[in-house]
Design a protein around this motif. Structure first.
Motif, mmCIF file in Angstrom:
data_model
loop_
_atom_site.group_PDB
_atom_site.id
_atom_site.type_symbol
_atom_site.label_atom_id
_atom_site.label_comp_id
_atom_site.label_asym_id
_atom_site.label_seq_id
_atom_site.Cartn_x
_atom_site.Cartn_y
_atom_site.Cartn_z
ATOM 1 N N GLN A 127 1.020 -1.868 -0.271
ATOM 2 C CA GLN A 127 0.147 -0.122 0.056
ATOM 3 C C GLN A 127 1.294 1.054 -0.176
ATOM 4 O OE1 GLN A 127 -2.864 -0.629 3.033
ATOM 5 N NE2 GLN A 127 -4.320 -1.701 2.283
ATOM 6 N N LEU A 165 -5.269 -8.518 -5.074
ATOM 7 C CA LEU A 165 -5.163 -7.378 -4.259
ATOM 8 C C LEU A 165 -6.115 -6.250 -5.562
ATOM 9 C CD1 LEU A 165 -2.076 -7.147 -2.457
ATOM 10 C CD2 LEU A 165 -4.181 -8.600 -2.152
ATOM 11 N N ASN A 168 -5.930 -0.756 -4.438
ATOM 12 C CA ASN A 168 -5.162 0.053 -3.545
ATOM 13 C C ASN A 168 -4.246 -1.137 -2.636
ATOM 14 O OD1 ASN A 168 -5.756 2.086 -3.726
ATOM 15 N ND2 ASN A 168 -7.799 1.494 -3.361
ATOM 16 N N THR A 170 -5.958 -4.276 -1.290
ATOM 17 C CA THR A 170 -6.232 -4.493 -0.122
ATOM 18 C C THR A 170 -7.426 -5.931 -0.970
ATOM 19 O OG1 THR A 170 -7.285 -1.922 -0.018
ATOM 20 C CG2 THR A 170 -8.695 -4.384 0.862
ATOM 21 N N SER A 173 -13.138 -9.584 -0.876
ATOM 22 C CA SER A 173 -13.578 -9.474 1.433
ATOM 23 C C SER A 173 -13.713 -11.025 1.011
ATOM 24 C CB SER A 173 -15.569 -9.097 0.764
ATOM 25 O OG SER A 173 -16.327 -8.737 1.450
#
Length: 275
Positions: A127, A165, A168, A170, A173
């Motif tokens: 990140q 990912l 960003n 992330t 979910s």
């Protein structure tokens, strides 16, 4: 962190020489490029060999002790102390999440190289903001700016997608992205007062943990060689390279299910290491 030639470099020469790193490759579906040689499900070596980054204790930060005549030498004459905490009290300061403020000696150089390997092999490297903070906290000022540019370009949206990912950094979910460097031991190869070369033998975990993951968490073994310089009252990384192994024979432990790995990563925090 992404696989690639161990000798890929990045510019940025300081007073001590060139900083080198393995950068992520956007077309790779592997993880630890930051700290591992190209091989199977490994990828992602972040900064300096970057690592790397990347839990078998050298000596925990909150354990200190007396000062032996030769740091790290207890028990048999000239032999290492594999389990006992030795030497001066470990570092107590920090720059953000990275422990800083090391002793200006061989023991301090080992502690710095070990803790920096952990930081450079963490999920923070995926990140933008956290990556910049880690690089600035661990590297000599002379090499920081060029390294950041190269890393920012390497951690592209395409590369992030290849490791599961979003742009960003992330994870999807329900999944947990795992990237941990676990130092096993360290040794000083060369020490000259204002510079030191330290080998850190590590194992690492990397992958996506959780139900339905197509990139399960795997382990790797590698040795990170960091060239450190004494600048601004602390040890900082000037350059780094990485080699595969030494790698032990796999044991008979059964592989845990994805949920167990995710729970372990979220439930067990990392350590600050010092020798």
């Amino acid at each position: 962190m992404s696989p690639g030639d161990e000798h890929d470099g990045f510019g940025g020469t300081g007073g001590t020489g060139q900083t080198r790193t393995r950068l992520p490759e956007g077309n790779s579906g592997d993880f630890h490029g930051n700290r591992r040689p190209a091989r199977g499900t490994r990828s992602l070596l972040t900064v300096v060999g970057v690592v790397v980054l990347l839990v078998g204790a050298i000596a925990l930060a909150n354990r200190g002790g007396g000062t032996p005549s030769k740091p790290g030498a207890t028990g048999a004459p000239g032999g290492p102390a594999p389990t006992a905490a030795t030497g001066v009290r470990p570092v107590t300061g920090g720059n953000g999440t990275v422990p800083t403020g090391y002793a200006h000696d061989e023991q301090g150089a080992q502690s710095a190289a070990t803790n920096y390997a952990v930081a450079l092999g963490s999920t923070d490297m995926f990140q933008d903001g956290p990556r910049e903070a880690v690089v600035r906290a661990t590297h000599a000022p002379a090499v920081v700016e060029n390294l950041l540019k190269l890393l920012d370009a390497s951690y592209s949206a395409d590369f992030m997608s290849s490791v599961g990912l979003d742009a960003n950094g992330t994870a999807p979910s329900g999944l947990t992205f795992v990237s941990r460097t676990v130092p096993i031991g360290a040794k000083v190869r060369d020490y000259k007062g204002t510079s030191a070369t330290v080998d850190v033998w590590c194992t690492g975990l990397v992958g996506l943990a959780g139900p339905g993951s197509t990139k399960p968490v795997t382990s790797t073994w590698f040795t990170l060689t960091q060239k450190l310089v004494w600048v601004g009252g602390d040890w900082r990384v000037a350059s780094s390279t990485q080699a595969e192994g030494p790698t032990p024979v796999n044991g008979d432990n059964r592989a845990s299910i994805a949920d167990e790995i995710a729970a372990a990563v979220e439930g067990y925090g990392g350590f600050t290491y010092a020798r």
